[in-house]
Design a protein around this motif. Structure first.
Motif, PDB file in Angstrom:
ATOM      1  N   LEU A 163     -13.061   4.503   2.888  1.00  0.00           N
ATOM      2  CA  LEU A 163     -12.855   4.023   1.597  1.00  0.00           C
ATOM      3  C   LEU A 163     -11.206   3.377   1.891  1.00  0.00           C
ATOM      4  CD1 LEU A 163     -14.573   6.867  -0.059  1.00  0.00           C
ATOM      5  CD2 LEU A 163     -15.052   4.888  -0.572  1.00  0.00           C
ATOM      6  N   ALA A 164     -11.233   2.256   0.668  1.00  0.00           N
ATOM      7  CA  ALA A 164      -9.693   2.036   1.071  1.00  0.00           C
ATOM      8  C   ALA A 164      -9.285   1.925  -0.035  1.00  0.00           C
ATOM      9  CB  ALA A 164      -9.495   0.561   1.086  1.00  0.00           C
ATOM     10  N   ALA A 165      -8.466   2.244  -0.905  1.00  0.00           N
ATOM     11  CA  ALA A 165      -7.770   2.483  -1.892  1.00  0.00           C
ATOM     12  C   ALA A 165      -6.679   1.862  -3.070  1.00  0.00           C
ATOM     13  CB  ALA A 165      -6.719   4.221  -1.995  1.00  0.00           C
ATOM     14  N   CYS A 166      -7.616  -0.012  -3.201  1.00  0.00           N
ATOM     15  CA  CYS A 166      -6.526  -0.516  -3.695  1.00  0.00           C
ATOM     16  C   CYS A 166      -6.725  -0.893  -5.235  1.00  0.00           C
ATOM     17  CB  CYS A 166      -7.220  -1.845  -3.523  1.00  0.00           C
ATOM     18  SG  CYS A 166      -8.070  -1.985  -1.572  1.00  0.00           S
ATOM     19  N   ASP A 167      -6.368   1.071  -5.759  1.00  0.00           N
ATOM     20  CA  ASP A 167      -6.261   0.377  -7.227  1.00  0.00           C
ATOM     21  C   ASP A 167      -4.832   1.298  -7.522  1.00  0.00           C
ATOM     22  OD1 ASP A 167      -5.542   1.784  -9.533  1.00  0.00           O
ATOM     23  OD2 ASP A 167      -8.255   2.593  -9.878  1.00  0.00           O
ATOM     24  N   ALA A 223      -5.699  -3.410   0.627  1.00  0.00           N
ATOM     25  CA  ALA A 223      -7.402  -4.370   1.168  1.00  0.00           C
ATOM     26  C   ALA A 223      -7.637  -4.527   2.817  1.00  0.00           C
ATOM     27  CB  ALA A 223      -8.045  -4.944   0.436  1.00  0.00           C
ATOM     28  N   THR A 224      -5.980  -5.717   2.922  1.00  0.00           N
ATOM     29  CA  THR A 224      -6.553  -6.361   3.941  1.00  0.00           C
ATOM     30  C   THR A 224      -5.754  -4.982   4.885  1.00  0.00           C
ATOM     31  OG1 THR A 224      -5.102  -7.667   3.475  1.00  0.00           O
ATOM     32  CG2 THR A 224      -5.005  -8.066   5.367  1.00  0.00           C
ATOM     33  N   GLU A 225      -5.089  -4.558   4.693  1.00  0.00           N
ATOM     34  CA  GLU A 225      -4.984  -3.530   6.325  1.00  0.00           C
ATOM     35  C   GLU A 225      -6.157  -2.155   6.070  1.00  0.00           C
ATOM     36  OE1 GLU A 225      -0.725  -1.116   5.401  1.00  0.00           O
ATOM     37  OE2 GLU A 225      -0.287  -3.032   5.224  1.00  0.00           O
ATOM     38  N   ALA A 226      -6.743  -2.091   5.433  1.00  0.00           N
ATOM     39  CA  ALA A 226      -8.057  -1.312   5.441  1.00  0.00           C
ATOM     40  C   ALA A 226      -9.020  -2.072   6.284  1.00  0.00           C
ATOM     41  CB  ALA A 226      -8.634  -0.731   4.972  1.00  0.00           C
ATOM     42  N   VAL A 227      -9.914  -3.628   6.435  1.00  0.00           N
ATOM     43  CA  VAL A 227     -10.533  -4.226   7.135  1.00  0.00           C
ATOM     44  C   VAL A 227      -9.702  -4.061   8.574  1.00  0.00           C
ATOM     45  CG1 VAL A 227     -11.351  -6.040   7.610  1.00  0.00           C
ATOM     46  CG2 VAL A 227     -10.740  -5.293   5.031  1.00  0.00           C
ATOM     47  N   GLU A 228      -8.732  -4.158   8.639  1.00  0.00           N
ATOM     48  CA  GLU A 228      -8.141  -4.241  10.324  1.00  0.00           C
ATOM     49  C   GLU A 228      -8.325  -2.278  10.369  1.00  0.00           C
ATOM     50  OE1 GLU A 228      -7.042  -5.866  13.286  1.00  0.00           O
ATOM     51  OE2 GLU A 228      -7.530  -6.926  11.122  1.00  0.00           O
ATOM     52  N   PHE A 229      -8.028  -1.337  10.249  1.00  0.00           N
ATOM     53  CA  PHE A 229      -7.852   0.369  10.495  1.00  0.00           C
ATOM     54  C   PHE A 229      -9.488   0.284  10.879  1.00  0.00           C
ATOM     55  CE2 PHE A 229      -9.317   4.154   9.432  1.00  0.00           C
ATOM     56  CZ  PHE A 229      -7.218   4.710  10.347  1.00  0.00           C
ATOM     57  N   GLN A 231      -2.833   4.566   2.606  1.00  0.00           N
ATOM     58  CA  GLN A 231      -0.971   4.094   2.799  1.00  0.00           C
ATOM     59  C   GLN A 231      -0.847   3.447   2.029  1.00  0.00           C
ATOM     60  OE1 GLN A 231      -1.061   3.288   7.054  1.00  0.00           O
ATOM     61  NE2 GLN A 231      -3.278   5.126   7.332  1.00  0.00           N
ATOM     62  N   THR A 232      -0.359   3.835   0.784  1.00  0.00           N
ATOM     63  CA  THR A 232      -0.570   2.380  -0.038  1.00  0.00           C
ATOM     64  C   THR A 232       1.022   2.362  -0.610  1.00  0.00           C
ATOM     65  OG1 THR A 232      -0.619   4.087  -2.152  1.00  0.00           O
ATOM     66  CG2 THR A 232      -2.186   2.411  -1.550  1.00  0.00           C
ATOM     67  N   THR A 233       1.899   2.489  -0.023  1.00  0.00           N
ATOM     68  CA  THR A 233       3.524   3.127  -0.554  1.00  0.00           C
ATOM     69  C   THR A 233       4.053   1.163  -0.498  1.00  0.00           C
ATOM     70  OG1 THR A 233       3.334   5.421   0.229  1.00  0.00           O
ATOM     71  CG2 THR A 233       5.696   4.293  -0.194  1.00  0.00           C
ATOM     72  N   GLY A 234       4.762   1.515  -1.398  1.00  0.00           N
ATOM     73  CA  GLY A 234       5.423  -0.512  -1.805  1.00  0.00           C
ATOM     74  C   GLY A 234       4.749  -1.432  -0.823  1.00  0.00           C
ATOM     75  N   LYS A 235       3.090  -1.242  -1.217  1.00  0.00           N
ATOM     76  CA  LYS A 235       2.039  -2.240  -0.866  1.00  0.00           C
ATOM     77  C   LYS A 235       1.796  -2.781  -1.876  1.00  0.00           C
ATOM     78  CE  LYS A 235       1.467  -0.309   3.672  1.00  0.00           C
ATOM     79  NZ  LYS A 235       0.375   0.872   4.195  1.00  0.00           N
ATOM     80  N   THR A 236       1.064  -3.839  -1.436  1.00  0.00           N
ATOM     81  CA  THR A 236       0.415  -4.583  -2.810  1.00  0.00           C
ATOM     82  C   THR A 236      -1.331  -4.091  -3.037  1.00  0.00           C
ATOM     83  OG1 THR A 236       0.360  -6.887  -2.085  1.00  0.00           O
ATOM     84  CG2 THR A 236       1.947  -6.703  -3.097  1.00  0.00           C
ATOM     85  N   PRO A 237      -2.273  -4.367  -3.673  1.00  0.00           N
ATOM     86  CA  PRO A 237      -3.105  -4.179  -3.208  1.00  0.00           C
ATOM     87  C   PRO A 237      -4.158  -4.659  -2.591  1.00  0.00           C
ATOM     88  CG  PRO A 237      -3.045  -4.492  -6.230  1.00  0.00           C
ATOM     89  CD  PRO A 237      -1.914  -4.304  -4.957  1.00  0.00           C
ATOM     90  N   VAL A 238      -3.507  -5.906  -2.623  1.00  0.00           N
ATOM     91  CA  VAL A 238      -4.058  -6.891  -1.713  1.00  0.00           C
ATOM     92  C   VAL A 238      -3.749  -7.078  -0.553  1.00  0.00           C
ATOM     93  CG1 VAL A 238      -4.111  -9.695  -0.697  1.00  0.00           C
ATOM     94  CG2 VAL A 238      -3.716  -9.047  -3.012  1.00  0.00           C
TER      95      VAL A 238
END
Ligand code: GDP
Length: 304
Positions: free
Chosen positions: A142-146, A180-186, A170-177
């Motif tokens: 699950l990726a928290a992009c909200d 999402a991208t890092e989640a796919v990599e993860f 891991q959303t601190t200081g990041k944009t939703p994009v």
């Protein structure tokens, strides 16, 4: 579910069944009742008009009034037309009766992007979907992009905990994009084969929301974009669906809160109006309250 509509349709059918012989006027009277019931259920006006016209055309075209069980035949046509409205038809005009599966990537990870208005049930669905896929032998993430609502990331973590599925948060200081991208990599690095992106919603469709979703779509190239719609909002859900469908490559719909929907207007209209299939149905708040959409089963519930 659908009890208000089902009751009215059953009343119309009962009157028809009471007649041994049917005249065209009897059929018209019954179809008028069906029409009223559908309109009161908040079904799109054009969808109702086509529905009634097709049933009438078949009833007259096949000359059933001369046959042995004319009432039975009219009800059968209503049933078949309901399935066709819920699911669409093939090139020969036959209803598509099979459930339409989620699009899965041939090379993992599959990316499923959930979008919809705030409160439609996205985050709940993310958990339900993860649990559903796990049962099918998948290993979801699950990726928290909200990042709009401060509590949204936490809510997804709670949901992930309930269904025992990892959450990329891991959303601190990041944009939703970026998330999402890092989640796919993860997922790639950790051999997780489906990434479920929980995106932000708003109370209304607006440009900023659509731009954010378009950016996530462009960057992650989801295998499937699922639009989450609150069935209880009737025609509003259909309007929302049209707007999202114009802006994004929506693959299918998830209707939520169908358990609380007495009328069925969104369920019956959305396929016919927007031209995309319903794929899943939310029938409660619990994590196992998710069904694959089966047009025949849904039609039977609607017709009582
Ligand atoms: P989001 O803002 O789109 O992420 O919506 P949420 O997932 O937070 O859901 C909003 C509310 O709807 C919550 O109270 C959920 O429990 C509830 N909900 C979601 N899906 C369903 C469903 O299928 N049936 C019912 N009865 N409630 C649901």
């Amino acid at each position: 579910m659908f009890e208000a509509l089902a009751e009215k349709l059953q009343n119309a059918f009962a009157k028809l069944r009471g007649n041994q012989k049917l005249t065209e006027a009897d059929v018209d009277a019954a179809l008028r009742e069906v029409r009223m019931a559908l309109l009161e259920a908040d079904v799109n006006f054009k969808v109702v008009k086509n529905f009634i016209a097709r049933v009438k055309e078949r009833a007259m075209g096949e000359n059933i009034l001369e046959g042995l069980q004319p009432a039975h035949m009219v009800i059968k046509f209503v049933h078949e037309e309901m399935i066709a409205t819920l699911s669409g038809t093939d090139a020969e005009g036959k209803p598509l009766t099979e459930a339409i599966p989620l699009a899965m990537a041939s090379k993992p990870p599959t990316v499923l992007m959930l979008c919809g208005l705030q409160g439609a049930g996205k985050t709940t669905l993310a958990g339900k979907l993860a649990a559903h896929l796990k049962k099918l032998g998948r290993q979801p993430l699950l990726a928290a992009c909200d990042l709009q609502r401060p509590a949204a990331v936490k809510q997804l973590e709670v949901v992930g905990g309930q269904v025992k599925v990892p959450v990329f948060s891991q959303t601190t200081g990041k944009t939703p994009v970026q998330v999402a991208t890092e989640a796919v990599e993860f997922a790639k690095q950790n051999r997780l084969d489906v990434v479920i992106l929980d995106t932000a919603g708003r109370l209304h469709v607006d440009e900023a929301l659509m731009e954010e979703l378009q950016a996530i779509q462009a960057q992650t190239q989801p295998d499937e974009i699922l639009l989450v719609l609150d069935a209880m909002t009737g025609q509003d859900a259909v309007n929302v669906a049209t707007q999202f469908n114009d802006a994004l490559s929506v693959g299918g719909f998830v209707l939520t809160k169908v358990d609380g929907d007495a009328r069925g207007g969104a369920a019956i209209s959305v396929r016919a109006v927007v031209g995309k299939p319903i794929k899943l149905v939310g029938i409660g708040e619990k994590m196992d309250a998710l069904e694959v959409f089966h047009p025949e089963r849904m039609a039977s519930r609607i017709l009582g």
